[in-house]
Design a protein around this motif. Structure first.
Motif, short mmCIF file in Angstrom:
data_model
loop_
_atom_site.label_atom_id
_atom_site.label_comp_id
_atom_site.label_asym_id
_atom_site.label_seq_id
_atom_site.Cartn_x
_atom_site.Cartn_y
_atom_site.Cartn_z
N ASP A 110 -1.19 11.83 4.75
CA ASP A 110 -1.02 13.14 4.13
C ASP A 110 -1.65 13.06 2.74
O ASP A 110 -1.58 12.02 2.08
N GLU A 111 -2.23 14.15 2.29
CA GLU A 111 -2.90 14.16 0.98
C GLU A 111 -2.01 13.67 -0.15
O GLU A 111 -2.49 13.06 -1.11
N LYS A 112 -0.69 13.92 -0.05
CA LYS A 112 0.21 13.50 -1.13
C LYS A 112 0.24 11.98 -1.31
O LYS A 112 0.62 11.49 -2.38
N TYR A 113 -0.16 11.21 -0.29
CA TYR A 113 -0.19 9.76 -0.39
C TYR A 113 -1.52 9.21 -0.89
O TYR A 113 -1.64 8.01 -1.13
N GLY A 114 -2.51 10.06 -1.01
CA GLY A 114 -3.81 9.60 -1.47
C GLY A 114 -4.60 8.92 -0.36
O GLY A 114 -4.39 9.16 0.82
N SER A 115 -5.50 8.05 -0.75
CA SER A 115 -6.42 7.41 0.20
C SER A 115 -5.82 6.13 0.79
O SER A 115 -4.83 5.60 0.29
N TYR A 116 -6.47 5.65 1.83
CA TYR A 116 -6.11 4.35 2.40
C TYR A 116 -6.22 3.28 1.32
O TYR A 116 -5.33 2.44 1.17
N GLN A 117 -7.31 3.30 0.57
CA GLN A 117 -7.52 2.27 -0.45
C GLN A 117 -6.40 2.30 -1.48
O GLN A 117 -5.88 1.24 -1.86
#
Length: 158
Positions: free
Chosen positions: A122-129
């Motif tokens: 979800d966008e709220k968690y940011g990127s995989y990195q």
């Protein structure tokens, strides 16, 4: 994929084989910790076992996403574990942790730059990195705690 390999190497350093940042890693520190030491409670501090379970909880939870599952972990449950009651329980935890770590690192190594920069669940968690680097930083934070708690236990046993 060069970036993903570097990130995977950093992840493995804190958990399996590094000495660079903390002069130790989880595998070195925990493999030389008895289950009885791991469950010693010092005042209001978490036990070594609880902190190891906590880190493994996050690794396993994110690994589940890497393997196509849902993000089922929740911060409010990240310290809720059955107690370690034997050498067998302690060995099982450590073996699970090393296995999860190896699988996690392999997934990271194979990630494309596009995947690394892509949205994690979800966008709220940011990127995989961002999430992978967060686990690395979180792991170092608790590695320091474990190292200090272990020193306190050893000193108290002298």
């Amino acid at each position: 994929m060069e970036n993903s390999k570097q990130i995977a190497t950093r992840f493995k350093e804190v958990l399996l084989n590094g000495q660079w940042i903390a002069n130790t890693n989880y595998k070195d520190l925990l493999s030389n910790t008895t289950w009885k030491q791991a469950i010693i409670k010092i005042e209001s501090l978490n036990t070594i076992a609880t902190l190891a379970q906590h880190i493994n909880y996050y690794i396993a939870g994110v690994l589940n996403v890497f393997e196509g599952g849902l993000l089922e972990i929740r911060d409010k449950h990240s310290f809720d574990f059955p107690p370690i009651k034997s050498e067998e329980d302690w060995s099982k935890l450590l073996n699970d942790m090393w296995s999860n770590t190896e699988k996690f690192a392999t997934h990271v190594e194979l990630m494309s730059e596009e995947k690394l920069q892509g949205t994690f669940v979800d966008e709220k968690y940011g990127s995989y990195q961002r999430n992978i680097e967060g686990i690395i930083e979180h792991s170092y934070y608790h590695l320091g705690q474990i190292s200090l708690i272990k020193k306190m236990i050893i000193v108290s046993q002298i």
